[in-house]
Design an enzyme around this catalytic site. Structure first.
Site, PDB file in Angstrom:
ATOM      1  N   CYS A   1       3.896  -1.389  -8.080  1.00 15.55           N
ATOM      2  CA  CYS A   1       4.573  -0.602  -8.179  1.00 15.55           C
ATOM      3  C   CYS A   1       6.295  -0.786  -7.408  1.00 15.55           C
ATOM      4  CB  CYS A   1       4.050   0.008  -6.875  1.00 15.55           C
ATOM      5  SG  CYS A   1       4.835   1.971  -6.850  1.00 15.55           S
TER       6      CYS A   1
ATOM      7  N   HIS B   1      -0.617   1.763  -9.982  1.00 14.84           N
ATOM      8  CA  HIS B   1      -0.879   0.491  -8.090  1.00 14.84           C
ATOM      9  C   HIS B   1      -2.916   0.831  -9.051  1.00 14.84           C
ATOM     10  CE1 HIS B   1       1.353   1.466  -4.817  1.00 14.84           C
ATOM     11  NE2 HIS B   1       1.429   2.735  -5.430  1.00 14.84           N
TER      12      HIS B   1
ATOM     13  N   GLU C   1      -5.073  -0.524  -7.873  1.00 17.29           N
ATOM     14  CA  GLU C   1      -6.143  -0.884  -6.898  1.00 17.29           C
ATOM     15  C   GLU C   1      -6.407   0.539  -6.737  1.00 17.29           C
ATOM     16  OE1 GLU C   1      -1.919  -0.113  -4.646  1.00 17.29           O
ATOM     17  OE2 GLU C   1      -2.563  -1.381  -6.053  1.00 17.29           O
TER      18      GLU C   1
END
Length: 216
Positions: free
Chosen positions: A83, A194, A196
């Protein structure tokens, strides 16, 4: 898999990234590094980032991570940007009335609101761009291993790196404009999305990273 340093300069989703890494690579040593000394012997490095680019750049530089990042890139250490961690590696951002970034990549970071096509209203293109988008893999790369082309990843951002005429683009998505979902060069891979927060496809990308030797 050795030591993975997640750089902690006060502007990242550190615990979400660390939790995802522990899930996909429980044998790895995941360290939230607040100083260059805590990260310098890492076999892999992650640069996260959430927030405004001026604060992120100030925090990154004040923590002493700028020369560290340049050193590990020269040394061939695998680096993953996430990001704003990707955006700070660019040349310049339009955010905060213009901020010079690290210049690892030569591309600019632009604001969505200034680049709405004439046929598309501001109401249709909401800023920030928040949600799931499919990503076209524009180059073969070890971090795309076992991830289907056009898999969906989670994005949250108001600024973007253009995809057109971008020599480093590794993944592309569309949100009113064509934007770089991922860039790659040598031992660096960076994503606007992202991983994650991107379910199985994102976890697979992180799994690929912790086993990547930095070569393509």
């Amino acid at each position: 898999m050795g030591k993975v340093a997640v750089l902690d300069y006060g502007m990242g989703n550190l615990h979400s990234v660390a939790s995802a890494l522990n899930k996909v690579a429980p044998e790895a040593e995941v360290v939230l590094a607040q100083t260059p000394e805590q990260a310098e012997d890492a076999e892999r490095m992650i640069v996260p980032g959430v927030g405004a680019i001026r604060d992120c750049m100030a925090g990154f530089v004040d923590a002493g991570f700028a020369p560290l990042l340049r050193d590990v890139i020269r040394a061939g250490t695998p680096v993953l940007g996430i990001c704003v961690g990707m955006q700070i590696m660019m040349h310049h951002s339009e955010e905060n009335n213009g901020v010079d970034c690290l210049g690892v990549f030569s591309e600019p970071v632009k604001f969505f609101g200034n680049n709405i096509p004439p046929t598309q209203s501001a109401e249709r293109l909401k800023v920030p761009h928040m949600g799931w988008n499919s990503v076209q893999q524009t180059q073969s790369h070890p971090l795309w291993a076992d991830i289907a082309d056009d898999s969906r990843f989670y994005f949250v951002h108001s600024y973007y790196v253009p995809a057109n005429n971008n020599p480093d683009i590794a993944g592309q998505t569309e949100y009113g404009v064509s934007l770089a979902a991922a860039v790659a060069r040598g031992n660096i891979f960076a994503t606007q999305f992202h991983p994650e927060k991107s379910a199985e496809a994102g976890l697979q990308l992180l799994k690929n990273f912790v086993s990547w030797n930095g070569r393509v």
